[in-house]
Motif scaffolding. Sequence first.
Motif, PDB file in Angstrom:
ATOM      1  N   ALA A  35      39.805  42.510  42.609  1.00 20.72           N
ATOM      2  CA  ALA A  35      39.665  43.121  41.285  1.00 20.72           C
ATOM      3  C   ALA A  35      38.531  44.146  41.272  1.00 20.72           C
ATOM      4  O   ALA A  35      38.691  45.264  40.760  1.00 20.72           O
ATOM      5  CB  ALA A  35      39.426  42.036  40.238  1.00 20.72           C
ATOM      6  N   TRP A  36      37.379  43.796  41.861  1.00 23.48           N
ATOM      7  CA  TRP A  36      36.243  44.719  41.833  1.00 23.48           C
ATOM      8  C   TRP A  36      36.428  45.891  42.796  1.00 23.48           C
ATOM      9  O   TRP A  36      35.879  46.981  42.564  1.00 23.48           O
ATOM     10  CB  TRP A  36      34.946  43.969  42.126  1.00 23.48           C
TER      11      TRP A  36
ATOM     12  N   ARG B  57      39.302  51.047  29.760  1.00 23.86           N
ATOM     13  CA  ARG B  57      39.947  52.086  28.956  1.00 23.86           C
ATOM     14  C   ARG B  57      41.457  52.100  29.118  1.00 23.86           C
ATOM     15  O   ARG B  57      42.153  51.185  28.730  1.00 23.86           O
ATOM     16  CB  ARG B  57      39.328  53.446  29.274  1.00 23.86           C
ATOM     17  N   ASP B  58      42.009  53.178  29.697  1.00 18.72           N
ATOM     18  CA  ASP B  58      43.462  53.361  29.719  1.00 18.72           C
ATOM     19  C   ASP B  58      44.152  52.645  30.884  1.00 18.72           C
ATOM     20  O   ASP B  58      45.378  52.653  30.966  1.00 18.72           O
ATOM     21  CB  ASP B  58      43.797  54.852  29.793  1.00 18.72           C
ATOM     22  N   ASP B  59      43.396  52.062  31.785  1.00 13.59           N
ATOM     23  CA  ASP B  59      44.002  51.392  32.936  1.00 13.59           C
ATOM     24  C   ASP B  59      44.390  49.956  32.589  1.00 13.59           C
ATOM     25  O   ASP B  59      43.816  49.354  31.680  1.00 13.59           O
ATOM     26  CB  ASP B  59      43.019  51.382  34.112  1.00 13.59           C
ATOM     27  N   PRO B  60      45.340  49.394  33.333  1.00 16.03           N
ATOM     28  CA  PRO B  60      45.718  47.998  33.090  1.00 16.03           C
ATOM     29  C   PRO B  60      44.532  47.071  33.338  1.00 16.03           C
ATOM     30  O   PRO B  60      43.700  47.337  34.202  1.00 16.03           O
ATOM     31  CB  PRO B  60      46.836  47.743  34.122  1.00 16.03           C
ATOM     32  N   PRO B  61      44.428  45.981  32.596  1.00 19.46           N
ATOM     33  CA  PRO B  61      43.319  45.034  32.808  1.00 19.46           C
ATOM     34  C   PRO B  61      43.442  44.369  34.180  1.00 19.46           C
ATOM     35  O   PRO B  61      44.528  44.210  34.725  1.00 19.46           O
ATOM     36  CB  PRO B  61      43.484  44.018  31.680  1.00 19.46           C
ATOM     37  N   LEU B  62      42.307  43.988  34.725  1.00 23.43           N
ATOM     38  CA  LEU B  62      42.262  43.354  36.035  1.00 23.43           C
ATOM     39  C   LEU B  62      41.926  41.876  35.873  1.00 23.43           C
ATOM     40  O   LEU B  62      40.859  41.528  35.364  1.00 23.43           O
ATOM     41  CB  LEU B  62      41.202  44.024  36.913  1.00 23.43           C
TER      42      LEU B  62
END
Length: 400
Positions: free
Chosen positions: A10-11, A177-182
């Motif tokens: 994720a990171w 922001r606009d990216d899918p959540p991780l």
Amino acid sequence: MPIEDINARAWKIYGQRQLNRAYTPPVPVQMTWTPWAWEGVGPGAEVLGDITGRRVLDIGSGAGHHAVHLARAHGARVTGIELSPTQHERAVSTHADVQDVEFTQGDVAAYLAEAEPFDAAYAIGTLAYIDPHRALPALRNGLRAGAPLILSLLHTDLHGRGPSTQVAPREQMILLRDDPPLPTQMWVLAPQLWEDLLTEYGFESIDLLHHPDDNARVVQQLIRARRLPARPARSSSRPRSSRPPVAHAAVGVGAILLSEQGILLGRHRRGTVELPGGTVEAGESFEAAVVRELGEETGLIARPGDITLLGSLLDHVDGVLRVTVGAFVLTWRGQPATQPNESVGDWAWHPLDRLPDGLFVCSAQILTAWRPDLPIDHTPAHFTPFAHGTPAPTTVDGLA
């Protein structure tokens, strides 16, 4: 996939997204331990103490802006340790030439196992992604005695869910922001649980930081801990051998119940006449043993508060030390009766001036300790009365 692999992935994605945006957070004017929107909440770098010229570890240093602030504004020598290669790339691509700041990519526990102990350490949000049972012992070994450890950790998530009371991770999302959540796995733990863990691994203490908006449900924990000096080594112990010890002591109780008809006695299947009583079980008080044995053998009901302990009798039988505690039962409920599967039955009341022959020796010793004038023969026993204003220890001899 293992939990720490989920978090590392994720990171790594998060760092790559920020690299793609060419975004680098500004070096802060002062140290902040809460999310950027919580202006003025919590202390600054002073919680780390005087770090001028001191070696400070930034755990999960990310883009490196906090490390740079501590070096420039407070004269610290900061090492940033970061597991994510993309986050590490963000830091070195922007701050590689900053004096007294070093960025290292790798696992913090493995790094601390090889590094010289640090004078202070901190983590802003990042330690919650590592199993505390792995991170805290590594930090204990990687910090000097008395070194501060400052941790900013999530207490409630963005949906207001409270912390866990078990040392177990749960899913949390990294939002960008606009990216899918991780999805990640985080140890979001209650303050008392963190305090217990810190104590277990040689640290101390905790604070909560509340959002400036009273309606907000999100809360941060700011842990201000200190690495305690090493505890003295504990001495070990071991048994003499793997064989269980030979029985060398027996502990029992015997109960005196006195009514208008006399003393309650029953007959054992081996022929002896005796008081209600038996062996004290592990972890059981003498009063509780009397209550239990009385119920099991006679069906009578008593409470521990109804029992007065008279004292202990000590003798030896075939090399076994025998301790018998005599007791007087003040009140009870029910009528005595033979109970199924018990060794003693045929309960009856016997006047004190017409006691039967064949008394069990322990019962005889208890009765003569209680009433030395009773004409009962028995082997000697050393009697120690309990503290009820009774006389000093005596020897109960056989009486004619």
